[in-house]
Motif scaffolding. Structure first.
Motif, PDB file in Angstrom:
ATOM      1  N   GLU A 142      -7.410  -0.215  -3.756  1.00 33.20           N
ATOM      2  CA  GLU A 142      -7.708   0.267  -2.413  1.00 33.20           C
ATOM      3  C   GLU A 142      -7.947  -0.936  -1.515  1.00 33.20           C
ATOM      4  O   GLU A 142      -8.616  -1.892  -1.891  1.00 33.20           O
ATOM      5  CB  GLU A 142      -8.958   1.143  -2.413  1.00 33.20           C
ATOM      6  CG  GLU A 142      -8.783   2.435  -3.206  1.00 33.20           C
ATOM      7  CD  GLU A 142     -10.047   3.301  -3.157  1.00 33.20           C
ATOM      8  OE1 GLU A 142     -10.010   4.397  -3.713  1.00 33.20           O
ATOM      9  OE2 GLU A 142     -11.031   2.842  -2.542  1.00 33.20           O
ATOM     10  N   ASP A 143      -7.394  -0.895  -0.327  1.00 31.10           N
ATOM     11  CA  ASP A 143      -7.573  -1.989   0.630  1.00 31.10           C
ATOM     12  C   ASP A 143      -9.014  -1.993   1.164  1.00 31.10           C
ATOM     13  O   ASP A 143      -9.625  -0.964   1.279  1.00 31.10           O
ATOM     14  CB  ASP A 143      -6.586  -1.854   1.805  1.00 31.10           C
ATOM     15  CG  ASP A 143      -5.164  -2.106   1.337  1.00 31.10           C
ATOM     16  OD1 ASP A 143      -4.974  -2.945   0.443  1.00 31.10           O
ATOM     17  OD2 ASP A 143      -4.238  -1.451   1.876  1.00 31.10           O
ATOM     18  N   ASN A 190       0.831  -1.211   0.000  1.00 33.28           N
ATOM     19  CA  ASN A 190       0.000   0.000   0.000  1.00 33.28           C
ATOM     20  C   ASN A 190       0.866   1.262   0.000  1.00 33.28           C
ATOM     21  O   ASN A 190       0.616   2.218   0.748  1.00 33.28           O
ATOM     22  CB  ASN A 190      -0.949   0.011   1.201  1.00 33.28           C
ATOM     23  CG  ASN A 190      -2.078   0.996   1.031  1.00 33.28           C
ATOM     24  OD1 ASN A 190      -2.462   1.332  -0.079  1.00 33.28           O
ATOM     25  ND2 ASN A 190      -2.609   1.484   2.145  1.00 33.28           N
TER      26      ASN A 190
END
Length: 211
Positions: A210-211, A68
């Motif tokens: 996106e997590d 990330n």
């Protein structure tokens, strides 16, 4: 150095093709164990080509999805560190056992790493990326697993591996994974690295993940 940094996956694929031709020509002169070790070496070259050239979006997976990163084109993995660690993996870790086929523990390291790659690419990375495929998985399934399975079958059925071979080989594998994969991919990390990956190597959907 800049050309090597840019084209090392292509050079590896060329080496792999030439090696495959040489192995085919000399297949009757090679022992089965030596043949399998050459094929294992070819497998890692294909694996690296798949990760960094075609489809080649492993850097995006590693930096953006796994870590990330806010600087995913160069941190924690960058083009320089990727080149260095992958050249060491292919031309030292995987190639060395070819010249010492009787040293079973030396070959067990890369063979076991091939199985470990399934855990990394086939399970961990796919879960993180929410995918069924990521760059490197094809080489794992089509090459590393069958070659590794064949090698394991031979050394077990032919009683080639001693207890010490298994012990030292497993320790060697664990150390190699830690140094070459876990730490190796982040030792040269630099958020201001002058060696970014290309947009193609990043992959647009990795950049927007996106997590």
């Amino acid at each position: 150095m800049s050309n090597l940094r840019k084209y090392w996956p292509d050079l590896g694929m060329l080496v792999g093709i030439v090696t495959l031709i040489g192995v085919w020509i000399n297949r009757h002169q090679l022992s089965e164990i030596t043949l399998l070790l050459w094929l294992s070496f070819i497998a890692i070259l294909v694996h690296q080509f798949e990760e960094y050239r075609w489809p080649g979006t492993f850097p995006g997976l590693f930096n953006r999805v796994i870590f990330n990163s806010s600087e995913p084109d160069r941190y924690p993995l960058n083009a320089q560190s990727a080149m260095i660690i992958n050249l060491v993996i292919a031309y030292v870790f995987y190639l060395l056992p070819v010249f010492f086929p009787a040293v079973i523990w030396l070959a067990l390291g890369p063979i076991l790493m091939g199985f470990f790659q399934f855990i990394w690419h086939g399970i961990f990375a796919n879960l993180r990326a929410k995918t069924l495929y990521n760059p490197g998985l094809f080489a794992v399934i089509a090459l590393h697993l069958p070659i590794g399975g064949w090698y394991m079958h031979d050394i077990v059925t032919q009683h080639l591996a001693t207890s010490w071979d298994w012990i030292i080989g497993i320790i060697y594998f664990v150390i190699a994974v830690y140094i070459l994969i876990i730490k190796g991919n982040t030792w040269l990390k630099n958020s201001c690295s002058p060696y970014p990956f290309t947009n193609k190597q990043m992959g647009s959907w990795f950049l927007s993940h996106e997590d």
